[in-house]
Design a protein around this motif. Structure first.
Motif, mmCIF file in Angstrom:
data_model
loop_
_atom_site.group_PDB
_atom_site.id
_atom_site.type_symbol
_atom_site.label_atom_id
_atom_site.label_comp_id
_atom_site.label_asym_id
_atom_site.label_seq_id
_atom_site.Cartn_x
_atom_site.Cartn_y
_atom_site.Cartn_z
ATOM 1 N N LYS A 114 6.328 -2.665 0.601
ATOM 2 C CA LYS A 114 5.569 -3.070 1.786
ATOM 3 C C LYS A 114 4.974 -4.463 1.593
ATOM 4 O O LYS A 114 4.976 -5.288 2.513
ATOM 5 C CB LYS A 114 4.439 -2.065 2.060
ATOM 6 C CG LYS A 114 4.901 -0.647 2.322
ATOM 7 C CD LYS A 114 5.674 -0.529 3.596
ATOM 8 C CE LYS A 114 6.083 0.913 3.859
ATOM 9 N NZ LYS A 114 6.968 1.022 5.036
ATOM 10 N N SER A 263 1.216 4.635 6.008
ATOM 11 C CA SER A 263 2.557 4.078 5.798
ATOM 12 C C SER A 263 3.633 5.013 6.332
ATOM 13 O O SER A 263 3.457 6.225 6.386
ATOM 14 C CB SER A 263 2.795 3.829 4.302
ATOM 15 O OG SER A 263 2.791 5.053 3.598
ATOM 16 N N ASP A 267 9.715 -0.449 8.309
ATOM 17 C CA ASP A 267 8.791 -1.579 8.183
ATOM 18 C C ASP A 267 7.897 -1.735 9.415
ATOM 19 O O ASP A 267 7.229 -2.751 9.579
ATOM 20 C CB ASP A 267 9.575 -2.877 7.953
ATOM 21 C CG ASP A 267 10.563 -3.162 9.081
ATOM 22 O OD1 ASP A 267 10.691 -2.314 9.979
ATOM 23 O OD2 ASP A 267 11.205 -4.229 9.052
#
Length: 640
Positions: A114, A263, A267
């Motif tokens: 990330k 998360s 992306d």
């Protein structure tokens, strides 16, 4: 016109003038022993350039190259460039709890991915990195050099800090020290939140020092045990610890003016976080500068130097007929081809293809690489085009480009074969999987590689499964065919048996009819005889008694014949039923079950009718139902 690097003119031109001045004034070695008249008689005329002429050309070539190195340009105005940035500091949690595998591949690796994605999506921002556990350390200060930051970020692991734990206060203190006091600070934390339930101290510190905290939670609420490098799980008091995502860390983000996001595998979370940071941040102007724009002229002195070099190193005659046309043709050829300019454009195109590949514009990258490869016929370009096509999921075209790429280096060839195998494997059909295995084996013969070896084993397993599935399908098809043949055979046998039975019944009926006809004729003959006797003579009492006895005897014979006939019919029915039960055991059992079931539901009239139908010529009532009835006795009957 001006020069970007005039120092080349100052330091190199005087040395070149001195060196070639000595060469041009120096006599030839044989001139010290012979006079010019003798040398004129001894020399054979070749009409080529003399030594001094060649040296003069080399002198001009050196001067022109020095001018090219000095960078001749024409000024084309000024432009103002301003650098602005929000200055984002990334804090990466590297405590042992980040080794939990409730996200793929584990929390730490996902967090690093990330962070690297954020570096890619924010090329114009200054970004720094802090690693923290129980203690915190500055890994990289704020920098525009994202490649260097990414290099340092990739090297981080849980062993980078010896004392384990999760201390957010120490990390906030490091952030405060690493950024100027008068600046607004933006902090992105990548962590599972640790075990702390109250972040009031951290919130107060962040507000006091003007730190906006953004948190990207890595992990799941269900959690997972923490697996160490040696394969063991972390235990406490003999029990395995399950680390879960601490959602209380959301308070640290929301109460300091930031945002909390959990998360995900894509992306999308990083993009959303970057948008939130840009929305909340005030970009400050770091630097403003005016720069000059130039039109480069380096190609002209360099091109002229190359032309003179060709003339100086050739054996061209000095005769006018040969010299002048040759020079003009050579100049036209060089002017039309423009090799220097074409080379520069190719470099720019390749750079564009590389950038397109980095930004996941694979089709555009493949098109540029393929176009350059067809012009230059270079293996590297075919290889790069194949990689871009592979990423664009055009595996067949990728294989074609891999086949065109031929390398002399064994490692490069092995890598090319390995990638070709990957493309074949992605196609998925049986033939492609076999070709993938061949490519992997060729690669491993040239160079042993762990990933290639694993891919080879995986493709072999996939191919084996496909072959097993294919064999199972063939067996199933064969089994279905055999069952169908057997059914057809059984149906044919049943039909033959039914035909044979009907023929036997017809023969028996014919025999009985013949027998009855004979008996009838015999009785008629007797009656005729009796009537004639009655006519011819009147019977006596004894004769009457005898006739009466004969009549009784005939009556008894008829009754016996009738009983015998009924007995034979019953025996024939019983033998037919036995034969039917023996040949069609399964169908008879089904019929019996259905009969019993129908019997329980039938009225007396229906039962009598059913028994009558069962005793008919047909072998079973099921077969009889398939024929159309000529006469319906009752429309309300059940369709048995």
């Amino acid at each position: 016109m001006s020069f970007l690097h005039p120092e080349f003119l100052y330091y190199m031109l005087p040395l070149i003038v001195i060196l070639f001045g000595l060469l041009l004034t120096q006599k030839e070695s044989h001139a010290t022993f012979f006079s010019s008249e003798v040398m004129q008689r001894l020399r054979v005329s070749s009409n080529t350039l003399t030594l001094k002429a060649r040296n003069a050309l080399f002198f001009l070539i050196a001067v022109l190259m020095t001018i090219a190195l000095a960078g001749p340009v024409i000024k084309d105005g000024k432009i103002e460039v301003t650098a602005k940035s929000a200055d984002i500091m990334i804090a990466l949690d590297i405590s042992d709890s980040m080794l939990a595998e409730d996200v793929y591949p584990n929390r730490l690796k996902l967090a690093k991915q990330k962070a690297l994605e954020l570096l890619r999506l924010a090329p114009n921002e200054r970004i720094g990195v802090i690693a923290f556990a129980k203690n915190s350390y500055l890994v990289s200060p704020l920098s525009f050099d994202h490649e260097a930051v990414a290099f340092l970020l990739k090297k981080l692991n849980t062993n980078s800090i010896t004392e384990q734990g999760t201390d957010f206060m120490s990390m906030l203190q490091v952030v405060d020290k690493s950024i100027k006091q008068d600046a607004k600070k933006y902090l992105l934390i990548l962590s599972d939140g640790g075990d702390k339930k109250d972040f009031s101290q951290e919130i107060a510190f962040a507000k006091k020092h003007d730190i906006a905290v953004f948190v990207l939670g890595v992990g799941t609420p269900q959690g997972a045990p923490i697996k160490l490098g040696n394969g063991e799980f972390i235990k406490q008091n003999g029990k395995i610890i399950v680390s879960k995502l601490n959602d209380k860390i959301a308070d640290l983000a929301t109460k300091t003016g930031g945002v909390y996001i959990e998360s995900v595998n894509s992306d999308a979370d990083v993009k959303a976080m970057l948008q939130e940071i840009e929305r909340h941040s005030k970009k400050k102007e770091l630097k403003s500068e005016q720069i000059e724009k130039y039109i480069p002229l380096v190609y002209y002195p360099l091109g002229l130097a190359l032309l003179l070099l060709l003339i100086a190193t050739s054996s061209m005659s000095k005769r006018v007929k040969v010299e002048v046309p040759g020079l003009f043709i050579l100049a036209i050829f060089l002017g039309s081809s423009a090799p220097s300019y074409a080379g520069l454009l190719d470099f720019m195109h390749l750079d564009e293809a590389k950038n397109a590949y980095k930004h996941k514009e694979y089709e555009k990258s493949a098109k540029i690489y393929d176009s350059y490869a067809k012009k230059s016929n270079r293996s590297e370009s075919y290889y790069n085009a194949a990689n871009a096509l592979y990423k664009a999921k055009k595996y067949k075209e990728a294989v074609q480009n891999y086949e065109k790429a031929t390398f002399d280096d064994k490692v490069s060839r092995a890598k090319n074969f390995s990638n070709m195998g990957n493309a074949y494997a992605k196609m998925g059909d049986e033939a492609s999987l076999k070709k993938a295995i061949e490519s992997y084996e060729k690669s491993l013969k040239l160079h042993e590689d762990k990933d290639t070896r694993e891919n080879l084993e995986a493709v072999k397993k996939a191919l084996k499964k496909k072959e097993q599935k294919k064999q199972q399908q063939k067996k199933q098809q064969q089994k279905n065919k055999d069952q169908k043949k057997q059914q057809q055979k059984n149906q044919k046998n049943q039909q033959n048996q039914q035909n044979q039975k009907s023929q036997d019944n017809k023969k028996n009926e014919k025999k009985q009819d013949n027998k009855e006809q004979k008996n009838k004729q015999h009785q008629d003959n007797k009656k005729d005889q009796k009537s004639e006797q009655r006519k011819s003579q009147k019977p006596s009492e004894d004769e009457k008694k005898q006739q009466k006895k004969n009549a009784e005897k005939e009556k008894n014979v008829k009754q016996k014949e009738k009983k015998e006939k009924e007995r034979k019919q019953k025996s024939q029915q019983k033998s037919a039923e036995k034969k039917q039960k023996k040949d069609k055991k399964k169908s008879a059992s089904v019929s019996a079950a259905q009969a019993e079931k129908m019997k329980n539901r039938m009225s007396d009239a229906e039962e009598a009718k059913w028994l009558k139908s069962l005793n008919s010529e047909q072998s079973t009532y099921l077969y009889r139902l398939n024929q159309s009835n000529k006469k319906k006795e009752n429309s309300n009957e059940k369709p048995w």
